[in-house]
Scaffold this motif. Structure first.
Motif, mmCIF file in Angstrom:
data_model
loop_
_atom_site.group_PDB
_atom_site.id
_atom_site.type_symbol
_atom_site.label_atom_id
_atom_site.label_comp_id
_atom_site.label_asym_id
_atom_site.label_seq_id
_atom_site.Cartn_x
_atom_site.Cartn_y
_atom_site.Cartn_z
ATOM 1 N N PHE A 169 17.468 35.018 -42.861
ATOM 2 C CA PHE A 169 18.218 34.099 -42.020
ATOM 3 C C PHE A 169 17.592 32.710 -42.070
ATOM 4 O O PHE A 169 16.415 32.531 -41.763
ATOM 5 C CB PHE A 169 18.235 34.602 -40.580
ATOM 6 N N GLN A 170 18.404 31.740 -42.506
ATOM 7 C CA GLN A 170 17.893 30.376 -42.591
ATOM 8 C C GLN A 170 18.150 29.679 -41.263
ATOM 9 O O GLN A 170 19.282 29.295 -40.965
ATOM 10 C CB GLN A 170 18.552 29.640 -43.746
ATOM 11 N N ALA A 171 17.117 29.537 -40.448
ATOM 12 C CA ALA A 171 17.286 28.993 -39.107
ATOM 13 C C ALA A 171 17.428 27.477 -39.130
ATOM 14 O O ALA A 171 18.201 26.911 -38.360
ATOM 15 C CB ALA A 171 16.103 29.392 -38.234
ATOM 16 N N LEU A 172 16.699 26.793 -40.003
ATOM 17 C CA LEU A 172 16.773 25.336 -40.092
ATOM 18 C C LEU A 172 16.940 24.931 -41.554
ATOM 19 O O LEU A 172 16.175 25.367 -42.408
ATOM 20 C CB LEU A 172 15.504 24.700 -39.518
ATOM 21 N N LYS A 173 17.942 24.096 -41.800
ATOM 22 C CA LYS A 173 18.243 23.752 -43.194
ATOM 23 C C LYS A 173 18.024 22.265 -43.447
ATOM 24 O O LYS A 173 18.968 21.527 -43.694
ATOM 25 C CB LYS A 173 19.706 24.104 -43.512
ATOM 26 N N GLY A 174 16.811 21.818 -43.305
ATOM 27 C CA GLY A 174 16.535 20.412 -43.601
ATOM 28 C C GLY A 174 16.894 19.489 -42.453
ATOM 29 O O GLY A 174 17.846 18.723 -42.528
ATOM 30 N N ILE A 175 16.122 19.559 -41.401
ATOM 31 C CA ILE A 175 16.373 18.710 -40.227
ATOM 32 C C ILE A 175 15.572 17.427 -40.408
ATOM 33 O O ILE A 175 14.403 17.464 -40.769
ATOM 34 C CB ILE A 175 15.921 19.417 -38.937
ATOM 35 N N ASN A 176 16.216 16.301 -40.095
ATOM 36 C CA ASN A 176 15.621 15.018 -40.384
ATOM 37 C C ASN A 176 16.106 13.990 -39.372
ATOM 38 O O ASN A 176 17.255 13.585 -39.419
ATOM 39 C CB ASN A 176 16.051 14.609 -41.806
ATOM 40 N N PHE A 177 15.257 13.620 -38.419
ATOM 41 C CA PHE A 177 15.608 12.510 -37.528
ATOM 42 C C PHE A 177 14.364 11.983 -36.828
ATOM 43 O O PHE A 177 13.296 12.584 -36.919
ATOM 44 C CB PHE A 177 16.695 12.902 -36.524
ATOM 45 N N ASP A 178 14.520 10.860 -36.145
ATOM 46 C CA ASP A 178 13.393 10.216 -35.475
ATOM 47 C C ASP A 178 13.602 10.196 -33.971
ATOM 48 O O ASP A 178 14.729 10.120 -33.500
ATOM 49 C CB ASP A 178 13.241 8.769 -35.947
ATOM 50 N N ILE A 179 12.487 10.251 -33.260
ATOM 51 C CA ILE A 179 12.550 10.101 -31.808
ATOM 52 C C ILE A 179 11.674 8.923 -31.445
ATOM 53 O O ILE A 179 10.507 8.846 -31.843
ATOM 54 C CB ILE A 179 12.056 11.383 -31.110
ATOM 55 N N ALA A 180 12.256 7.970 -30.705
ATOM 56 C CA ALA A 180 11.525 6.752 -30.363
ATOM 57 C C ALA A 180 10.571 7.033 -29.203
ATOM 58 O O ALA A 180 10.789 7.959 -28.428
ATOM 59 C CB ALA A 180 12.511 5.652 -29.983
ATOM 60 N N PRO A 181 9.500 6.215 -29.075
ATOM 61 C CA PRO A 181 8.561 6.421 -27.966
ATOM 62 C C PRO A 181 9.277 6.310 -26.619
ATOM 63 O O PRO A 181 10.126 5.438 -26.435
ATOM 64 C CB PRO A 181 7.553 5.284 -28.128
ATOM 65 N N GLY A 182 8.954 7.197 -25.717
ATOM 66 C CA GLY A 182 9.502 7.139 -24.369
ATOM 67 C C GLY A 182 10.927 7.614 -24.236
ATOM 68 O O GLY A 182 11.515 7.538 -23.160
ATOM 69 N N GLU A 183 11.484 8.137 -25.318
ATOM 70 C CA GLU A 183 12.872 8.550 -25.281
ATOM 71 C C GLU A 183 13.021 9.946 -24.685
ATOM 72 O O GLU A 183 12.105 10.766 -24.758
ATOM 73 C CB GLU A 183 13.410 8.567 -26.713
ATOM 74 N N LEU A 184 14.174 10.224 -24.100
ATOM 75 C CA LEU A 184 14.485 11.576 -23.634
ATOM 76 C C LEU A 184 15.636 12.094 -24.495
ATOM 77 O O LEU A 184 16.763 11.607 -24.398
ATOM 78 C CB LEU A 184 14.880 11.547 -22.155
ATOM 79 N N VAL A 185 15.314 13.023 -25.376
ATOM 80 C CA VAL A 185 16.280 13.483 -26.362
ATOM 81 C C VAL A 185 16.684 14.921 -26.066
ATOM 82 O O VAL A 185 15.837 15.747 -25.722
ATOM 83 C CB VAL A 185 15.671 13.396 -27.784
ATOM 84 N N ALA A 186 17.975 15.198 -26.189
ATOM 85 C CA ALA A 186 18.457 16.572 -26.016
ATOM 86 C C ALA A 186 18.794 17.161 -27.371
ATOM 87 O O ALA A 186 19.443 16.512 -28.187
ATOM 88 C CB ALA A 186 19.686 16.574 -25.124
ATOM 89 N N LEU A 187 18.307 18.378 -27.612
ATOM 90 C CA LEU A 187 18.766 19.140 -28.772
ATOM 91 C C LEU A 187 19.858 20.063 -28.260
ATOM 92 O O LEU A 187 19.597 20.981 -27.499
ATOM 93 C CB LEU A 187 17.630 19.973 -29.373
ATOM 94 N N LEU A 188 21.087 19.779 -28.666
ATOM 95 C CA LEU A 188 22.226 20.495 -28.096
ATOM 96 C C LEU A 188 22.899 21.327 -29.174
ATOM 97 O O LEU A 188 23.123 20.847 -30.291
ATOM 98 C CB LEU A 188 23.214 19.468 -27.524
#
Lengths: 364, 293
Positions: A15-34
């Protein structure tokens, strides 16, 4: 601290759970993985924390590759879905744990520990619980203690796995707002995982929508909600009606109905998917005045808070449509159960279809 | 910014289900008396007989049977065997349970089956295994004889047989407990900066301590009371390789029943103490399984 996620892949057996995830999170940011369950969001969170290793790719903290750094040295705070409080320790000891296990050289004195724990208890507004044991707390209280415990070690990154998943609706809403305020106060870079779109839209600065191990769209809540990039995002974020049809010279052909598409980029398509939000449908009585739209019968009417939900069945037998009207709108157009009506989408999103769409297994 | 706290309330539905489960009075009383008659006949009476026989010829005979040199040697040997085998099984059981409950690896179910093996093998057979391996005619017999190492009909053999028989107790007690508790708390500890050692001492061990103690108590009771396996490897040398159960058998075969029962009463006493400890631990254990969810 900024986080860069670079081409992360991860498989569990076949089972391939992640297929090449690529992104940036800026300092102090509140990010949701939805995303829906099984989309890989929790795995990604655990990889960022260092609780799981990626098969390939990099996690970069503040410009430094942290992929091989042990979870102990990553300076992250992790809040588990089921809190994972130490059940044999008091609330006080739970929060103090991260300070007590430090090597002697960097361990604060007993007095400093006490001061810090009390300060954190105050921050999560549970000072009076310091002598209780976790089983004596309610779900919402445990969640806040877990958060205080994670914050005690002054993490550079705060990671939360379904932080409100196990709570009931009312507590969840309160905690959501509370977390948002807390983040505004502390400004620690935070990532939280959720399958609840409302939660993501309300709390996050930016949302990363994931599906089947891939990122579908990244953007501010408004952007993601108003301009979904893919059919999946459209379906996943909020209720939606799906119509099959075609586009001819700027007109949507859905069943027997022709609907003018405003400023659409799609002029011609033999097969297309049309998405319409329930609150963006106009419902008119069909009084034979030549209004063009999708014919439907009113099957059910439910008043629900400030809105009225109509369940409609298409006259051409091609399924059901849901429409949401405000109470005023509903009063104005006087439809009743059993009436035949004409549906006019006020806003419509077209996705031209090459072949069959990928089946979307998430039911709203 | 206050947070509402939901107070769970017992639903009225529970009352009904309790009533629905209730059997008629005669069914309940029949079952209860059946259980009581069985318990008295098969457990309480024999236990009473042990003590009454032990004291049948007065306190002085009882005491002298216990302080007699062969009896003392048997007691000493039994304590020694338990003192070696229980800690070893504690360490083994803990590491096996840890590996099985917290990690995934191939061969896991084989390991679980192997741990259960001593339960399914007759103790006599377990003793014979060691005779076949270390006895004079056994695989290593020649080599051992050459180096003048005695295992069979000596203390090492008794210890080995005892370890084999008491192998499963600690591991079997801990595996379900550790599986139920999961690895969340350990992960939380590590994220908070604890080392593996700190995590074990501060998080894992406190969570399983009652289960561990429970396993140790059972393991100890079996180690002291084991007859079959030990009997095969011991050689029944009075004052040297007789444990308490073997000593009881010898006395009984010599028609010295007062002395036999006097020594047996020690084992019965051990059983009672074990039972009391076990009930106490079960009560504590129940509290530690209750998840913190």
């Amino acid at each position: 601290m900024s986080i860069q996620i670079r081409y992360i892949t991860k498989s569990f057996g076949n089972f391939q759970a992640l297929k090449g995830i690529n992104f940036d999170i800026a300092p102090g940011e509140l990010v949701a993985l939805l995303g829906p369950s099984g989309c890989g969001k929790t795995t990604l969170l655990r990889i960022i924390a260092g609780l799981e290793w990626p098969d390939s790719g990099q996690i970069i903290f503040h410009g430094v590759d942290a992929t091989s750094r042990h979870v102990r040295e990553r300076e992250v705070g992790f809040v588990f879905q089921h809190y994972a409080l130490f059940r044999h320790m008091t609330v006080f000891e739970n929060i103090a744990f991260g300070l007590r296990v430090r090597p002697k050289a960097t361990r604060p004195t007993e007095h400093e520990i006490k001061e810090k724990v009390l300060r954190l208890l105050k921050l999560v507004q549970l000072e009076w619980l310091s002598d209780r044991y976790p089983p004596q707390l309610s779900g919402g209280q445990r969640q806040r203690i877990a958060l205080a415990r994670a914050l005690a070690v002054e993490p550079k990154v705060l990671l939360l796995d379904e932080p409100f998943g196990a709570l009931d609706a009312k507590v969840r809403k309160d905690l959501r707002r509370w977390l948002r305020n807390l983040h505004d106060e502390l400004h620690v870079t935070s990532v939280f995982v959720t399958h609840d779109q409302e939660e993501a839209l309300e709390v996050a600065d930016r949302i990363v929508v994931m599906n089947a191990g891939q990122v579908e769209q990244i953007g501010a809540p408004d952007e993601v909600y108003e301009h979904p990039a893919t059919p999946f995002v459209y379906q996943f974020l909020g209720d939606v009606n799906l119509f099959h049809g075609r586009v001819d010279d700027g007109w949507a052909k859905i069943g027997e109905a022709d609907i003018r598409l405003p400023e659409q980029e799609v002029d011609q398509s033999d097969s297309a998917l049309f998405f319409v939000r329930p609150h963006e449908i106009e419902v008119n009585r069909s009084n034979g005045n030549g209004v063009k739209g999708i014919g439907a019968f009113v099957r059910d009417i439910r008043r629900y808070g400030a809105v009225v939900r109509l369940e409609l069945e298409r006259t051409d037998g091609d399924g059901f449509v849901e429409a949401v009207l405000s109470r005023e709108e509903f009063k104005a157009n006087t439809v009743r159960k059993g009436d035949e009506v004409i549906l006019q989408p006020k806003r419509i999103k077209v996705f031209p279809q090459a072949a069959e769409p990928a089946p979307i297994d998430y039911v709203i | 910014m206050s947070v509402a706290v939901a107070i769970p309330q017992s639903s009225p539905g529970q009352v009904h289900s309790r009533l629905a489960n209730r059997e008629p009075a005669w069914v309940r009383w029949t079952l209860i008396s059946l259980a009581l008659v069985f318990l008295t006949g098969f457990l309480v009476l024999p236990l009473a007989v042990v003590f009454s026989q032990a004291f049948s010829k007065g306190w002085s005979v009882y005491a002298s049977a216990l302080v007699e040199s062969n009896a003392l040697a048997a007691i000493r040997l039994t304590l020694l065997v338990a003192a070696i085998s229980v800690p070893l099984n504690l360490v083994f059981g803990l590491s096996a349970a840890w590996a099985i409950a917290k990690f995934d690896f191939s061969g896991k179910s084989l390991l679980i089956t192997l741990i259960d093996l001593p339960f399914s093998v007759s103790p006599v057979v377990s003793g014979l295994i060691y005779v076949l391996m270390f006895g004079l005619q056994g695989w290593f017999g020649g080599w051992l004889a050459d180096h003048d190492i005695k295992i069979i009909f000596a203390v090492p053999g008794i210890v080995m047989a005892t370890i084999f028989v008491t192998f499963p107790f600690v591991a079997r007690e801990l595996i379900p407990l550790m599986q139920a508790q999961g690895t969340d708390e350990e992960e939380a500890a590590i994220v908070l900066g604890a080392s593996g050692w700190q995590t074990f001492w501060r998080v894992t061990l406190p969570n399983i301590k009652w289960g561990l103690l429970y396993g140790v108590i059972l393991s100890n009771a079996r180690a002291m009371g084991e007859f079959g396996a030990v009997s095969v490897v011991s050689g029944h040398i009075r004052g040297l390789t007789n444990t308490i159960p073997l000593h009881v058998e010898i006395l009984y075969n010599e028609y010295n029943s007062a002395a036999a029962f006097a020594v047996a009463s020690l084992l019965a006493l051990l059983a009672l103490v074990t039972l009391a400890l076990k009930s106490f631990l079960e009560w504590r254990l129940h509290a530690s399984i209750t998840p913190s969810k």
